[in-house]
Design a protein around this motif. Structure first.
Motif, PDB file in Angstrom:
ATOM      1  N   GLY A 196       0.777  -1.236   0.000  1.00  0.00           N
ATOM      2  CA  GLY A 196       0.000   0.000   0.000  1.00  0.00           C
ATOM      3  C   GLY A 196       0.807   1.284   0.000  1.00  0.00           C
ATOM      4  N   ALA A 197       2.127   1.190  -0.030  1.00  0.00           N
ATOM      5  CA  ALA A 197       2.963   2.392   0.064  1.00  0.00           C
ATOM      6  C   ALA A 197       3.267   3.021  -1.289  1.00  0.00           C
ATOM      7  N   CYS A 198       2.895   2.354  -2.389  1.00  0.00           N
ATOM      8  CA  CYS A 198       3.214   2.865  -3.718  1.00  0.00           C
ATOM      9  C   CYS A 198       1.988   2.808  -4.623  1.00  0.00           C
ATOM     10  N   VAL A 199       2.023   3.643  -5.657  1.00  0.00           N
ATOM     11  CA  VAL A 199       1.008   3.597  -6.704  1.00  0.00           C
ATOM     12  C   VAL A 199       1.714   3.362  -8.024  1.00  0.00           C
ATOM     13  N   GLY A 200       0.990   2.782  -8.983  1.00  0.00           N
ATOM     14  CA  GLY A 200       1.571   2.449 -10.284  1.00  0.00           C
ATOM     15  C   GLY A 200       1.783   0.946 -10.360  1.00  0.00           C
ATOM     16  N   ALA A 219       4.401  -2.318 -12.531  1.00  0.00           N
ATOM     17  CA  ALA A 219       5.696  -2.615 -13.147  1.00  0.00           C
ATOM     18  C   ALA A 219       5.801  -2.101 -14.577  1.00  0.00           C
ATOM     19  N   ASP A 220       4.658  -1.841 -15.243  1.00  0.00           N
ATOM     20  CA  ASP A 220       4.683  -1.360 -16.622  1.00  0.00           C
ATOM     21  C   ASP A 220       4.736   0.161 -16.721  1.00  0.00           C
ATOM     22  N   GLY A 221       4.535   0.853 -15.635  1.00  0.00           N
ATOM     23  CA  GLY A 221       4.539   2.314 -15.645  1.00  0.00           C
ATOM     24  C   GLY A 221       5.322   2.831 -14.466  1.00  0.00           C
ATOM     25  N   PRO A 222       5.321   4.133 -14.291  1.00  0.00           N
ATOM     26  CA  PRO A 222       6.092   4.657 -13.163  1.00  0.00           C
ATOM     27  C   PRO A 222       5.461   4.258 -11.827  1.00  0.00           C
ATOM     28  N   VAL A 223       6.292   3.813 -10.909  1.00  0.00           N
ATOM     29  CA  VAL A 223       5.860   3.481  -9.555  1.00  0.00           C
ATOM     30  C   VAL A 223       6.383   4.588  -8.655  1.00  0.00           C
ATOM     31  N   THR A 224       5.476   5.185  -7.886  1.00  0.00           N
ATOM     32  CA  THR A 224       5.845   6.300  -7.011  1.00  0.00           C
ATOM     33  C   THR A 224       5.252   6.066  -5.629  1.00  0.00           C
ATOM     34  N   PRO A 225       5.771   6.780  -4.613  1.00  0.00           N
ATOM     35  CA  PRO A 225       5.177   6.639  -3.281  1.00  0.00           C
ATOM     36  C   PRO A 225       3.720   7.084  -3.300  1.00  0.00           C
ATOM     37  N   SER A 226       2.887   6.386  -2.536  1.00  0.00           N
ATOM     38  CA  SER A 226       1.473   6.769  -2.422  1.00  0.00           C
ATOM     39  C   SER A 226       1.379   8.096  -1.680  1.00  0.00           C
ATOM     40  N   PRO A 227       0.481   8.978  -2.134  1.00  0.00           N
ATOM     41  CA  PRO A 227       0.303  10.225  -1.388  1.00  0.00           C
ATOM     42  C   PRO A 227      -0.374   9.935  -0.045  1.00  0.00           C
ATOM     43  N   VAL A 228       0.014  10.703   0.967  1.00  0.00           N
ATOM     44  CA  VAL A 228      -0.620  10.595   2.280  1.00  0.00           C
ATOM     45  C   VAL A 228      -1.719  11.646   2.315  1.00  0.00           C
ATOM     46  N   PRO A 229      -2.975  11.231   2.539  1.00  0.00           N
ATOM     47  CA  PRO A 229      -4.069  12.206   2.552  1.00  0.00           C
ATOM     48  C   PRO A 229      -3.821  13.321   3.561  1.00  0.00           C
ATOM     49  N   SER A 230      -4.223  14.521   3.196  1.00  0.00           N
ATOM     50  CA  SER A 230      -4.063  15.685   4.062  1.00  0.00           C
ATOM     51  C   SER A 230      -4.717  15.419   5.414  1.00  0.00           C
ATOM     52  N   GLY A 231      -4.021  15.754   6.474  1.00  0.00           N
ATOM     53  CA  GLY A 231      -4.543  15.573   7.822  1.00  0.00           C
ATOM     54  C   GLY A 231      -4.315  14.187   8.386  1.00  0.00           C
ATOM     55  N   SER A 232      -3.792  13.264   7.570  1.00  0.00           N
ATOM     56  CA  SER A 232      -3.531  11.908   8.052  1.00  0.00           C
ATOM     57  C   SER A 232      -2.204  11.877   8.795  1.00  0.00           C
ATOM     58  N   PRO A 233      -2.085  10.998   9.773  1.00  0.00           N
ATOM     59  CA  PRO A 233      -0.790  10.860  10.442  1.00  0.00           C
ATOM     60  C   PRO A 233       0.235  10.280   9.457  1.00  0.00           C
ATOM     61  N   PRO A 285       2.736   7.788   8.034  1.00  0.00           N
ATOM     62  CA  PRO A 285       2.873   6.349   8.281  1.00  0.00           C
ATOM     63  C   PRO A 285       4.215   6.035   8.935  1.00  0.00           C
ATOM     64  N   GLN A 286       4.234   4.956   9.712  1.00  0.00           N
ATOM     65  CA  GLN A 286       5.483   4.519  10.316  1.00  0.00           C
ATOM     66  C   GLN A 286       6.486   4.215   9.213  1.00  0.00           C
ATOM     67  N   LYS A 287       7.767   4.376   9.536  1.00  0.00           N
ATOM     68  CA  LYS A 287       8.822   4.208   8.540  1.00  0.00           C
ATOM     69  C   LYS A 287       8.731   2.861   7.813  1.00  0.00           C
ATOM     70  N   LYS A 288       8.416   1.783   8.525  1.00  0.00           N
ATOM     71  CA  LYS A 288       8.390   0.465   7.874  1.00  0.00           C
ATOM     72  C   LYS A 288       7.244   0.326   6.881  1.00  0.00           C
ATOM     73  N   TYR A 289       6.284   1.276   6.895  1.00  0.00           N
ATOM     74  CA  TYR A 289       5.156   1.221   5.965  1.00  0.00           C
ATOM     75  C   TYR A 289       5.237   2.299   4.891  1.00  0.00           C
ATOM     76  N   ARG A 290       6.372   3.016   4.806  1.00  0.00           N
ATOM     77  CA  ARG A 290       6.551   4.053   3.785  1.00  0.00           C
ATOM     78  C   ARG A 290       7.455   3.535   2.674  1.00  0.00           C
ATOM     79  N   ALA A 291       7.225   4.050   1.480  1.00  0.00           N
ATOM     80  CA  ALA A 291       8.101   3.723   0.358  1.00  0.00           C
ATOM     81  C   ALA A 291       9.453   4.391   0.575  1.00  0.00           C
ATOM     82  N   THR A 292      10.499   3.711   0.163  1.00  0.00           N
ATOM     83  CA  THR A 292      11.854   4.241   0.292  1.00  0.00           C
ATOM     84  C   THR A 292      12.537   4.135  -1.063  1.00  0.00           C
ATOM     85  N   ILE A 293      13.155   5.225  -1.501  1.00  0.00           N
ATOM     86  CA  ILE A 293      13.894   5.216  -2.764  1.00  0.00           C
ATOM     87  C   ILE A 293      15.374   5.060  -2.455  1.00  0.00           C
ATOM     88  N   HIS A 294      15.987   4.098  -3.128  1.00  0.00           N
ATOM     89  CA  HIS A 294      17.425   3.828  -2.980  1.00  0.00           C
ATOM     90  C   HIS A 294      18.094   4.200  -4.303  1.00  0.00           C
TER      91      HIS A 294
END
Length: 155
Positions: free
Chosen positions: A115-119, A121-135, A137-146
């Motif tokens: 649930g941390a990404c949108v897109g 394998a055939d298109g761009p995969v990016t981090p999922s937006p966090v809805p305004s006012g939402s806490p 997400p904990q680091k282990k549930y966020r997308a990370t770019i290396h």
């Protein structure tokens, strides 16, 4: 050459010749190897750990590497199932590349827990937006770019 010497030299020469023939495949780089140097024409692999129990997957993300310097050739995965839980396990994703010509480029891989990404394998995969006012997400549930910096030298 005496027969005793021949019995020692011939097997040693054969072992040396066979050792030179055994190709171990392309060099493999892991997450802690962020600066990579390869020769033009060389193939190499980025290896990253996957935790399928967490619904985690990895993708090449934008901006993609300069295709005049490095070209992606394949993506593979090796998953070891956990016998205790159906649908869980861990493994490794492999991203294969070929160094095309001298230059420097960046390869960006995105690590996507469930649930941390949108897109896809055939298109761009990016981090999922966090809805305004939402806490946040904990680091282990966020997308990370290396980011890996790849320098291709003349061969």
């Amino acid at each position: 050459m005496t027969s005793a010497l021949r019995r020692l030299v011939i097997p040693a020469l054969l072992m040396t010749a066979l050792a030179g023939c055994g190709s171990t495949g392309p060099d493999t780089y892991e997450l802690d190897e962020k600066h990579i140097q390869v020769d033009a024409g060389e193939e190499f692999t980025l290896s990253v750990p996957v935790d399928t129990a967490m619904g985690e997957w990895w993708y090449l993300t934008s901006p993609e590497p300069d295709p005049d310097v490095v070209r992606k050739t394949d993506k593979r995965e090796e998953i070891e199932a956990d016998d205790d839980a159906v649908g869980s396990g861990s493994g490794t994703d492999f991203f294969d590349f070929k160094a095309v010509a001298p230059g420097t480029t960046e390869i960006r891989l995105i690590q996507c827990p469930h649930g941390a990404c949108v897109g896809d394998a055939d298109g761009p995969v990016t981090p999922s937006p966090v809805p305004s006012g939402s806490p946040t997400p904990q680091k282990k549930y966020r997308a990370t770019i290396h980011t890996f910096t790849v320098t291709v030298r003349k061969s």
